[in-house]
Design a protein around this motif. Sequence first.
Motif, PDB file in Angstrom:
ATOM      1  N   ALA A  49       0.847  -1.190   0.000  1.00 15.72           N
ATOM      2  CA  ALA A  49       0.000   0.000   0.000  1.00 15.72           C
ATOM      3  C   ALA A  49       0.881   1.238   0.000  1.00 15.72           C
ATOM      4  O   ALA A  49       1.916   1.258   0.667  1.00 15.72           O
ATOM      5  CB  ALA A  49      -0.930   0.021   1.208  1.00 15.72           C
ATOM      6  N   ASP A  58      -2.666   3.834  -3.372  1.00 15.65           N
ATOM      7  CA  ASP A  58      -2.590   2.769  -4.348  1.00 15.65           C
ATOM      8  C   ASP A  58      -2.290   1.481  -3.604  1.00 15.65           C
ATOM      9  O   ASP A  58      -1.653   1.518  -2.532  1.00 15.65           O
ATOM     10  CB  ASP A  58      -1.512   3.055  -5.394  1.00 15.65           C
ATOM     11  CG  ASP A  58      -1.676   2.193  -6.641  1.00 15.65           C
ATOM     12  OD1 ASP A  58      -0.724   2.129  -7.436  1.00 15.65           O
ATOM     13  OD2 ASP A  58      -2.750   1.581  -6.813  1.00 15.65           O
ATOM     14  N   TYR A  59      -2.735   0.349  -4.171  1.00 13.13           N
ATOM     15  CA  TYR A  59      -2.623  -0.926  -3.483  1.00 13.13           C
ATOM     16  C   TYR A  59      -2.184  -2.029  -4.432  1.00 13.13           C
ATOM     17  O   TYR A  59      -2.474  -1.998  -5.626  1.00 13.13           O
ATOM     18  CB  TYR A  59      -3.982  -1.318  -2.881  1.00 13.13           C
ATOM     19  CG  TYR A  59      -4.523  -0.323  -1.890  1.00 13.13           C
ATOM     20  CD1 TYR A  59      -5.347   0.723  -2.301  1.00 13.13           C
ATOM     21  CD2 TYR A  59      -4.182  -0.407  -0.546  1.00 13.13           C
ATOM     22  CE1 TYR A  59      -5.823   1.651  -1.393  1.00 13.13           C
ATOM     23  CE2 TYR A  59      -4.664   0.510   0.377  1.00 13.13           C
ATOM     24  CZ  TYR A  59      -5.480   1.539  -0.058  1.00 13.13           C
ATOM     25  OH  TYR A  59      -5.958   2.461   0.847  1.00 13.13           O
ATOM     26  N   ASP A  61      -2.597  -5.622  -6.002  1.00 10.18           N
ATOM     27  CA  ASP A  61      -3.834  -6.306  -6.362  1.00 10.18           C
ATOM     28  C   ASP A  61      -4.262  -7.305  -5.292  1.00 10.18           C
ATOM     29  O   ASP A  61      -5.452  -7.513  -5.065  1.00 10.18           O
ATOM     30  CB  ASP A  61      -3.657  -7.033  -7.695  1.00 10.18           C
ATOM     31  CG  ASP A  61      -3.609  -6.079  -8.877  1.00 10.18           C
ATOM     32  OD1 ASP A  61      -3.147  -6.500  -9.959  1.00 10.18           O
ATOM     33  OD2 ASP A  61      -4.030  -4.911  -8.724  1.00 10.18           O
ATOM     34  N   LYS A  64      -6.147  -5.231  -2.571  1.00 10.09           N
ATOM     35  CA  LYS A  64      -7.106  -4.204  -2.982  1.00 10.09           C
ATOM     36  C   LYS A  64      -8.516  -4.591  -2.514  1.00 10.09           C
ATOM     37  O   LYS A  64      -8.955  -5.726  -2.686  1.00 10.09           O
ATOM     38  CB  LYS A  64      -7.052  -4.052  -4.501  1.00 10.09           C
ATOM     39  CG  LYS A  64      -7.568  -2.724  -5.020  1.00 10.09           C
ATOM     40  CD  LYS A  64      -7.203  -2.548  -6.494  1.00 10.09           C
ATOM     41  CE  LYS A  64      -5.722  -2.348  -6.688  1.00 10.09           C
ATOM     42  NZ  LYS A  64      -5.359  -2.065  -8.098  1.00 10.09           N
TER      43      LYS A  64
END
Length: 116
Positions: A49, A58-59, A61, A64
């Motif tokens: 992260a 943003d992370y 996948d 997420k």
Amino acid sequence: QVQFVESGGGLVQPGGSLRLSCVASGSIFRIIHMGWYRQTPGDERELVALITSGGSTDYADSVKGRFTISRDNAKNTVYLQMNSLKPEDTAVYYCNRGPSGDSRYWGQGTQVTVSS
């Protein structure tokens, strides 16, 4: 000089939640991007992260929709809320500058174990 101290790890059952905290020393915290990373034995450390100095996130996948990163610049602290935890989330979690980490500032990390 910057120092990061992680806390909040522990043992949790699959489907459970944990909230990690990272307190940073130094006056530059509010102007740097921050990331949460994790590492398992024998594997490379991976970024899970990222939060920018402006608050964009943003992370990876794999996390997420389950993990949420946030920051409180007044407290020099970045958080990682982890929900719906899975056994594959088991790792040592670290915080550091994002998005690649700064080799000078890796701390001890905090162990997260997801197991029944």
